[in-house]
Design a protein around this motif. Structure first.
Motif, PDB file in Angstrom:
ATOM      1  N   THR A  22     -25.773 -27.369 -10.841  1.00 34.62           N
ATOM      2  CA  THR A  22     -24.798 -28.149 -11.516  1.00 34.62           C
ATOM      3  C   THR A  22     -24.877 -28.368 -12.888  1.00 34.62           C
ATOM      4  O   THR A  22     -24.197 -28.565 -13.674  1.00 34.62           O
ATOM      5  CB  THR A  22     -24.715 -29.855 -10.832  1.00 34.62           C
ATOM      6  N   ASN A  23     -26.070 -28.237 -13.218  1.00 32.63           N
ATOM      7  CA  ASN A  23     -26.575 -28.116 -14.775  1.00 32.63           C
ATOM      8  C   ASN A  23     -26.564 -26.617 -15.178  1.00 32.63           C
ATOM      9  O   ASN A  23     -26.231 -26.385 -16.471  1.00 32.63           O
ATOM     10  CB  ASN A  23     -27.851 -28.740 -14.958  1.00 32.63           C
ATOM     11  N   LEU A  58     -15.200 -25.801 -12.539  1.00 30.42           N
ATOM     12  CA  LEU A  58     -16.004 -24.604 -11.913  1.00 30.42           C
ATOM     13  C   LEU A  58     -17.245 -25.050 -10.953  1.00 30.42           C
ATOM     14  O   LEU A  58     -17.351 -24.476  -9.966  1.00 30.42           O
ATOM     15  CB  LEU A  58     -16.893 -24.054 -13.224  1.00 30.42           C
ATOM     16  N   VAL A  59     -17.634 -26.251 -11.404  1.00 33.61           N
ATOM     17  CA  VAL A  59     -18.628 -27.084 -10.220  1.00 33.61           C
ATOM     18  C   VAL A  59     -18.121 -27.369  -9.058  1.00 33.61           C
ATOM     19  O   VAL A  59     -18.450 -27.194  -8.106  1.00 33.61           O
ATOM     20  CB  VAL A  59     -19.512 -28.230 -11.015  1.00 33.61           C
ATOM     21  N   VAL A 118     -22.294 -21.454 -19.301  1.00 33.82           N
ATOM     22  CA  VAL A 118     -20.997 -21.109 -19.919  1.00 33.82           C
ATOM     23  C   VAL A 118     -21.068 -21.694 -21.190  1.00 33.82           C
ATOM     24  O   VAL A 118     -20.339 -21.118 -22.155  1.00 33.82           O
ATOM     25  CB  VAL A 118     -19.913 -22.061 -18.990  1.00 33.82           C
ATOM     26  N   GLY A 119     -21.588 -22.773 -21.700  1.00 38.61           N
ATOM     27  CA  GLY A 119     -21.500 -23.444 -22.971  1.00 38.61           C
ATOM     28  C   GLY A 119     -22.404 -22.644 -24.212  1.00 38.61           C
ATOM     29  O   GLY A 119     -21.895 -22.430 -25.121  1.00 38.61           O
ATOM     30  N   SER A 148     -15.921 -26.798 -16.836  1.00 36.18           N
ATOM     31  CA  SER A 148     -17.131 -27.030 -16.370  1.00 36.18           C
ATOM     32  C   SER A 148     -17.054 -27.982 -15.132  1.00 36.18           C
ATOM     33  O   SER A 148     -17.577 -27.574 -14.058  1.00 36.18           O
ATOM     34  CB  SER A 148     -18.321 -27.649 -17.370  1.00 36.18           C
ATOM     35  N   SER A 177     -11.369 -32.349  -9.298  1.00 35.44           N
ATOM     36  CA  SER A 177     -11.555 -33.035 -10.778  1.00 35.44           C
ATOM     37  C   SER A 177     -10.651 -33.701 -11.241  1.00 35.44           C
ATOM     38  O   SER A 177     -10.981 -34.832 -11.801  1.00 35.44           O
ATOM     39  CB  SER A 177     -11.564 -31.558 -11.529  1.00 35.44           C
ATOM     40  N   LEU A 180     -14.558 -27.117 -22.735  1.00 33.55           N
ATOM     41  CA  LEU A 180     -15.899 -26.748 -21.912  1.00 33.55           C
ATOM     42  C   LEU A 180     -16.338 -27.798 -21.240  1.00 33.55           C
ATOM     43  O   LEU A 180     -16.568 -27.480 -19.733  1.00 33.55           O
ATOM     44  CB  LEU A 180     -17.116 -26.891 -22.732  1.00 33.55           C
ATOM     45  N   VAL A 187     -24.761 -23.939 -14.420  1.00 35.22           N
ATOM     46  CA  VAL A 187     -23.277 -23.369 -14.733  1.00 35.22           C
ATOM     47  C   VAL A 187     -22.882 -23.784 -16.044  1.00 35.22           C
ATOM     48  O   VAL A 187     -22.528 -22.929 -16.944  1.00 35.22           O
ATOM     49  CB  VAL A 187     -22.541 -23.544 -13.618  1.00 35.22           C
ATOM     50  N   PRO A 188     -22.782 -24.950 -16.454  1.00 39.48           N
ATOM     51  CA  PRO A 188     -22.394 -25.596 -17.689  1.00 39.48           C
ATOM     52  C   PRO A 188     -23.148 -25.096 -18.684  1.00 39.48           C
ATOM     53  O   PRO A 188     -22.616 -24.610 -20.170  1.00 39.48           O
ATOM     54  CB  PRO A 188     -22.224 -27.097 -17.583  1.00 39.48           C
TER      55      PRO A 188
END
Length: 490
Positions: A201-202, A326-327, A208-209, A323, A271, A319, A204-205
């Protein structure tokens, strides 16, 4: 004495005091409930595995057979109080308390970094308290955030470290000397490795970021930003070590139930529901409007770290939205189900921080184009917004659209007070303490053990208990920890 003060000064003095009192009252029941926390599920499972393999043998065993979360593995091996035997709950509540208090501390560090010296420390502490209160108010599951240590190590701790990581990146961007820049960049790399080793969860962002920001910076400057290229490489290596660990493949579940497009569709819908629930009572939009005058005052400070972070509102908004989807996609695609509450906790924390960052970014975008020198809300508008927030806090969950879960939009602060002062937490503590005492009596209980189920357990504290099914994995872990053949509830 106070009556002799002019009204504006009286309001200026009482406003922060009342707000500070409100934030303390929001945090108080969660602090008190730490003393009623008990281990459950994976807490017992990890403890027995450590006993089997030893602390140093346990780490490679887990990495090769169960998970690539290497940071979490180290924490489970060394800092799970359940594995030390004796008093089962000894130290458990203390770790819960440390994780809980680390939340406003991490928010304070981030605010102090982004806002530099524009506000006093007490104002920044008050702001971190307000953010903490907002988080506690609508957190999807307080039990999985604060009162279940395995989840705390997997989700809450890396989320707090991510806030510190953002502060470190801001320090790096604002550093002048090359040595200072290198030091902050090195610390950012170390934190990224630690965070990514906790959960996806942490990870992936962050991946990507960092990658997206590096590409964006390269396109704008027309040269390679080597510091961010290096950080992107570090993040990529950490992600490979986490995602491609043998343990992840060893415990692969059933085949994908949903196709990629079905997973994307479900992730987008999930989401959307998350955001509707988080914004449904109107408290966050109301508070955002109240903060617009502050945003207008800050946007004219070009060297403020907050403004450097808010330079690209389109990027930051995409973002955050990307994110989130995506999660959620990963949950549907790889686990064939919606995200668990512990993952939603982290998403809500980042959504909360990202909401205010994006609000300032877009407000700054507007201020720059209108060149507005100042902005103020009329008194009746401010009073109405404050009353709206108070109303939403007291009974907003009865007015907003409910999600798929019965507790969506509930006020966790009021529930925490109910569990604490209503006696549910004390009864829960007494029942489990009595159960432990009985299970630890040698020769008194048979191997096939039946215990009484928990009566009226506190929603805020309890993650899960054993069930009537002896084949349930949590029952098996519980039984193995206490040296029983099987265990179940009536």
């Amino acid at each position: 004495m106070l009556s002799s003060l002019p009204f504006p000064r009286l309001r200026q003095a009482l406003g922060p005091l009342l707000l500070a009192l409100a934030t303390v009252l929001c945090l108080l029941p969660f602090v008190a409930l730490c003393w009623y926390a008990h281990p459950s599920a994976d807490d017992f499972l990890q403890a027995t595995d450590v006993h089997k393999h030893g602390r140093w043998g346990y780490m490679p065993h887990m990495y090769l057979t169960w998970t690539g979360r290497y940071t979490s593995i180290v924490l489970w091996a060394l800092l799970n109080p359940v594995q030390y035997g004796g008093n089962i709950t000894g130290g458990y509540g203390a770790i819960c308390l440390l994780l809980l208090l680390a939340l406003p501390a991490a928010l304070y560090v981030l605010l102090r970094t982004l806002l530099a010296d524009e506000f006093r420390r007490r104002t920044l502490w008050l702001s971190s308290g307000v953010l903490t209160s907002l988080l506690l108010w609508q957190l999807p599951s307080p039990a999985e955030a604060f009162y279940w240590i395995v989840s705390g190590y997997n989700y809450l701790l890396p989320a707090l470290l991510t806030l510190l990581w953002l502060a470190v990146l801001a320090r790096h961007a604002g550093a002048i000397s090359p040595t200072e820049k290198r030091n902050w960049l090195a610390l950012a790399g170390v934190l990224a490795v630690v965070i990514i080793g906790c959960n996806e969860t942490n990870a992936v962002p962050i991946a990507v970021g960092v990658t997206g920001f590096t590409v964006l910076r390269c396109l704008r400057q027309r040269r390679l930003p080597w510091d961010y290229v290096w950080l992107s490489a570090v993040v990529a290596v950490a992600c490979v070590a986490t995602f491609l660990a043998p343990g992840n493949f060893a415990r692969l579940g059933p085949v994908h139930e949903y196709s990629i497009m079905e997973s994307v569709s479900k992730a987008a819908l999930s989401s959307y529901r998350f955001v509707c629930n988080w914004l449904g009572n109107g408290a966050l939009p109301a508070l955002t409007l109240l903060l617009l005058p502050v945003s207008c005052r800050l946007w004219r400070l070009p060297d403020l770290p907050l403004n450097r972070l808010a330079q690209h509102p389109w990027f930051s908004t995409l973002l955050m939205a990307g994110s989130l989807v995506l999660v959620a996609f990963m949950g549907w695609r790889f686990n064939n189900q919606a995200l668990p509450f512990r993952t939603r906790n982290v998403l809500y924390l980042f959504f909360l921080v990202g909401w205010f960052l994006n609000a300032h970014a877009w407000a700054r975008y507007l201020w720059r184009r209108t060149e507005r020198p100042a902005f103020a809300l009329p008194l009746f508008v401010r009073a109405g917004l404050v009353l709206w927030i108070l109303g939403a806090f007291i009974g907003g969950h009865t007015l907003t659209l409910r999600g798929q879960e019965t507790t969506d939009n509930y006020n966790n602060v009021l529930l925490a007070y109910q569990d604490w002062l209503g006696g549910a937490a004390a009864r829960y503590d007494a029942q489990l303490t009595s159960r432990y005492h009985a299970l630890q009596q040698p020769g008194w209980l048979p191997d096939d053990t039946v215990v009484e189920p928990l009566q009226g357990p506190p929603y805020t504290v309890l993650f899960g208990d054993i069930t009537p099914d002896v084949s349930d994995w949590s029952n098996q872990a519980y039984a193995e920890y206490f040296g029983k053949k099987t265990i179940r509830t009536d």
